[in-house]
Design a protein around this motif. Structure first.
Motif, mmCIF file in Angstrom:
data_model
loop_
_atom_site.group_PDB
_atom_site.id
_atom_site.type_symbol
_atom_site.label_atom_id
_atom_site.label_comp_id
_atom_site.label_asym_id
_atom_site.label_seq_id
_atom_site.Cartn_x
_atom_site.Cartn_y
_atom_site.Cartn_z
ATOM 1 N N SER A 70 0.851 -1.180 0.000
ATOM 2 C CA SER A 70 0.000 0.000 0.000
ATOM 3 C C SER A 70 0.889 1.233 0.000
ATOM 4 O O SER A 70 2.114 1.123 0.107
ATOM 5 C CB SER A 70 -0.898 0.007 1.233
ATOM 6 O OG SER A 70 -1.787 -1.092 1.197
ATOM 7 N N THR B 29 -7.030 -9.656 0.524
ATOM 8 C CA THR B 29 -6.933 -8.307 -0.036
ATOM 9 C C THR B 29 -8.321 -7.732 -0.311
ATOM 10 O O THR B 29 -9.323 -8.434 -0.253
ATOM 11 C CB THR B 29 -6.147 -8.306 -1.361
ATOM 12 O OG1 THR B 29 -6.872 -9.065 -2.340
ATOM 13 C CG2 THR B 29 -4.768 -8.934 -1.182
ATOM 14 N N LYS B 30 -8.330 -6.445 -0.643
ATOM 15 C CA LYS B 30 -9.593 -5.735 -0.874
ATOM 16 C C LYS B 30 -10.281 -6.223 -2.157
ATOM 17 O O LYS B 30 -9.756 -7.043 -2.891
ATOM 18 C CB LYS B 30 -9.319 -4.227 -0.928
ATOM 19 C CG LYS B 30 -8.930 -3.639 0.439
ATOM 20 C CD LYS B 30 -8.803 -2.127 0.390
ATOM 21 C CE LYS B 30 -8.476 -1.563 1.785
ATOM 22 N NZ LYS B 30 -8.351 -0.074 1.753
ATOM 23 N N CYS B 33 -8.446 -4.010 -5.249
ATOM 24 C CA CYS B 33 -7.026 -3.669 -5.271
ATOM 25 C C CYS B 33 -6.279 -4.601 -4.325
ATOM 26 O O CYS B 33 -6.890 -5.351 -3.568
ATOM 27 C CB CYS B 33 -6.792 -2.210 -4.861
ATOM 28 S SG CYS B 33 -7.276 -1.828 -3.167
ATOM 29 N N CYS B 35 -4.505 -4.000 -1.675
ATOM 30 C CA CYS B 35 -4.275 -3.587 -0.288
ATOM 31 C C CYS B 35 -4.698 -4.714 0.652
ATOM 32 O O CYS B 35 -5.769 -5.306 0.467
ATOM 33 C CB CYS B 35 -5.061 -2.322 0.042
ATOM 34 S SG CYS B 35 -4.328 -0.833 -0.656
ATOM 35 N N ARG B 46 -3.456 1.182 4.823
ATOM 36 C CA ARG B 46 -3.792 0.131 3.858
ATOM 37 C C ARG B 46 -4.649 0.742 2.745
ATOM 38 O O ARG B 46 -5.814 0.399 2.565
ATOM 39 C CB ARG B 46 -4.517 -1.036 4.557
ATOM 40 C CG ARG B 46 -3.590 -1.814 5.514
ATOM 41 C CD ARG B 46 -4.266 -3.009 6.133
ATOM 42 N NE ARG B 46 -5.343 -2.643 7.026
ATOM 43 C CZ ARG B 46 -5.204 -2.346 8.325
ATOM 44 N NH1 ARG B 46 -4.003 -2.387 8.879
ATOM 45 N NH2 ARG B 46 -6.246 -2.016 9.052
ATOM 46 N N THR B 47 -4.054 1.722 2.070
ATOM 47 C CA THR B 47 -4.757 2.392 0.969
ATOM 48 C C THR B 47 -3.802 2.518 -0.207
ATOM 49 O O THR B 47 -2.578 2.425 -0.048
ATOM 50 C CB THR B 47 -5.234 3.801 1.375
ATOM 51 O OG1 THR B 47 -4.092 4.593 1.708
ATOM 52 C CG2 THR B 47 -6.180 3.754 2.550
ATOM 53 N N CYS B 48 -4.383 2.706 -1.384
ATOM 54 C CA CYS B 48 -3.578 2.852 -2.599
ATOM 55 C C CYS B 48 -4.382 3.715 -3.570
ATOM 56 O O CYS B 48 -5.533 4.057 -3.282
ATOM 57 C CB CYS B 48 -3.265 1.481 -3.198
ATOM 58 S SG CYS B 48 -4.694 0.705 -3.974
ATOM 59 N N ASN B 160 -8.854 2.715 5.515
ATOM 60 C CA ASN B 160 -8.342 1.339 5.584
ATOM 61 C C ASN B 160 -9.449 0.323 5.291
ATOM 62 O O ASN B 160 -9.194 -0.734 4.724
ATOM 63 C CB ASN B 160 -7.759 1.050 6.976
ATOM 64 C CG ASN B 160 -6.361 1.621 7.131
ATOM 65 O OD1 ASN B 160 -5.717 1.976 6.139
ATOM 66 N ND2 ASN B 160 -5.890 1.719 8.371
#
Lengths: 98, 491
Positions: A70, B29-30, B33, B35, B46-48, B160
């Motif tokens: 991330s 994961t999400k 994505c 994360c 936990r972000t992108c 997050n």
């Protein structure tokens, strides 16, 4: 199809746009023209023409469930207009607008 | 006998209830994505660009989340849609950085299923309208005022949680009481736990439930105006909120007023619901197909493989455990807590069912309650449980000592039950010669009690058994102590 000024104000509210009366009238004409164009497309789009929301002949483009790095937290908020304690700071939320 | 009273002449109402349940998936994961999903940690760690909604970023569907959706659909007897797609649900609210939430709209992945529930011994089949995939929102911290949105000065948002995969399970309005709604949610939770697709903790929000409640006169088929009730975070809270809402709507209708269609917030402490906001009409979300996400079209082979891999479902598990001779309330605890996994692993390793089940539902559940943890998170493997049960079966430990060993295992003591029992000197004394000496000492020390036993007072032996247990610090084999005392006093 011709929109009413109330239709335009409703759409503007959904988009959180403050419009003057002049702008409402201007957009009423422009949006009505766009809708008329869509009407024309609809006449051509007979049931044997599939929707083209996804024009690519691709389905099931799936990702493996593998974590990837991330952003560093400070980078995540670096482009925010305002941040506080690593969080995005946003104006007071009004529930009626939820 | 009088048959007509004013109460009977008043209109009687029937509740019509449907539930919308959100299940947070336990993928790594999400939804769109890479994360990681986790608890705690710094805000926004936990972000992108994808889950922050940056321009130019491209979401890609998590295949494991799709499999979870199909598995739940199959477990609920749903049709799996040959094609389904993602839509954008547009709204302005900073819990999503994109100003829309990716969800499914008119073509969800699972349709038309059912769930059987039992209330007061009566089985009912509750329809499942659909199961669809979507993404969770971020968490907001409201600053100023009392910490609630109303009266706050500004808010701070942590993304997050934004983008964590959710399944939304929508029931038909087939439920008629708070008890049925609770039974439905409990059964759905048991199915989710059996599938292992979520930890399904109501209190922690990994499973959330909204209730649509309306009333209609008994015998009518047209639905009344419905109210959506939110913020119930336990089975108990769901039952209380629905009962309260039924009472409130009954009062409104009895007074001749109309029920207002709205969303109401359940206040657990006050035990009341209050209006949250007037419900937006469905068109206001301006759903449209997400052009960045391609359709999901599971083929028959994929679905068949997932169907073949489905685990045993709760109804079948209950029947199987009952067949082992376990009582129904105990079976319910094993299934509802998810401890049935530990039990099954212990049974596979040769443990006796009754003792293994008792240690889980009495001792482990009690330990978890005392420590404020979820029983399913307790550090006990099936192999360790089987070893412990084996120590009781071969007479090495009494049931009481087994409990002490279990507590040590749960407390994190290493080495496994046998090693712990030996290290703590808890091993039961089954050595006849060693116990005979203790028995002789105890009898000599309390001649009065001994005499009462000799005189035929069978109960008096209890005091002597107790004395032997004290001398041996609880380690004597109770059956053997009784035998030796009997032999000693009735030669």
């Amino acid at each position: 199809m011709s929109l009413t000024t109330d239709d335009v104000r409703h759409v503007a509210r959904l988009a959180r746009l403050a419009l003057t009366d002049g702008e409402v009238e201007e957009l009423r004409g422009e949006l009505s023209a766009i809708l008329a164009h869509v009407e024309q497309v609809r006449e051509v789009a007979t049931p044997d023409v599939p929707p083209t929301s996804h024009p690519y002949p691709l389905v099931n483009v799936l990702r493996a469930d593998e974590p990837r790095p991330s952003l560093p937290p400070d980078e995540a908020v670096s482009t925010a207009p305002e941040a506080e304690d690593g969080r995005f700071r946003v104006p007071r939320m009004s529930h009626s607008e939820g | 006998m009088s048959t007509t009273t004013s109460v009977e002449q008043a209109t009687r109402y029937e509740a019509v209830i449907g539930l919308e349940v959100h299940v947070e998936l336990a993928t790594r994961t999400k939804m769109f994505c890479g994360c990681a999903i986790g608890f705690g940690g710094e805000p926004n760690s936990r972000t992108c660009p994808v889950c922050l909604g940056m321009p130019g970023s491209l979401p890609v569907v998590n295949g494991a989340a799709v499999e979870s959706a199909i598995r739940l659909g199959l477990a609920l007897g749903c049709e799996i849609a040959p094609t389904s797609q993602f839509h954008r649900k547009n709204y302005f609210y900073p819990d999503m950085p994109k100003d829309y939430q990716i969800s499914q709209y008119d073509v969800p992945i699972c349709l038309r299923g059912e769930l059987r529930i039992t209330v007061d011994g009566r089985e009912r089949t509750i329809g499942i309208t659909r199961v669809h995939m979507e993404e969770d929102t971020g968490k907001s911290l409201h600053v100023g005022g009392s910490g609630r949105i109303a009266g706050s000065d500004h808010s701070l948002v942590d993304y997050n949680r934004a983008g964590i995969p959710l399944l939304e399970v929508v029931s038909e309005p087939d439920l008629r009481s708070a008890e049925e709604a609770r039974a439905y949610l409990a059964e759905l939770r048991a199915v989710v736990l059996a599938l292992g697709i979520s930890d399904a903790k109501l209190e922690e929000g990994s499973m959330r439930c909204d209730a649509n409640v309306s009333l209609r006169p008994v015998g009518h088929t047209v639905f009344g105006t419905r109210v959506e009730v939110k913020n119930m975070n336990s089975l108990r809270s769901l039952g209380r909120a629905i009962d309260h809402e039924i009472e409130r709507q009954t009062r409104v209708l009895t007074a001749g007023d109309p029920v207002v269609q709205e969303t109401r917030h359940w206040d657990e402490d006050a035990g009341v619901t209050s209006p949250l906001r007037s419900k937006e009409s469905v068109d206001d979300y301006r759903y449209f197909p997400d052009p960045d996400l391609l359709p999901v079209e599971p083929d028959a082979d994929w679905i068949d493989r997932l169907r073949a891999e489905l685990p045993e479902l709760p109804a079948v598990t209950r029947a199987r455990l009952a067949g082992l001779g376990l009582p129904a309330p105990q079976v319910a605890v094993l299934v509802d807590t998810g401890l049935v996994r530990v039990l099954d692993a212990a049974l596979a390793a040769g443990a006796a069912p009754a003792l293994a089940a008792n240690l889980l539902t009495n001792d482990l559940v009690g330990w978890a309650a005392a420590n404020g943890t979820d029983p399913a998170d307790a550090p006990l493997t099936g192999a360790a449980l089987a070893e412990l049960v084996g120590l009781v079966a071969d007479g090495t430990l009494s049931t009481k000592l087994a409990r002490q060993v279990l507590e040590a295992v749960l407390g994190g003591e290493p080495g496994g039950p046998r090693a712990i029992a030996e290290a703590r000197g808890l091993v039961q004394i089954s050595d006849t010669a060693e116990l005979e000496a203790v028995v002789a000492r105890v009898v000599a020390a309390d001649p009065a009690a001994a005499q009462r036993v000799r005189d035929g007072n069978a109960k008096a032996i209890g005091a002597l058994v107790g004395a032997v247990m004290r001398e041996t610090r609880g380690r004597a084999n109770p059956r053997l102590v009784n035998e030796l005392l009997e032999r000693h006093l009735h030669p």
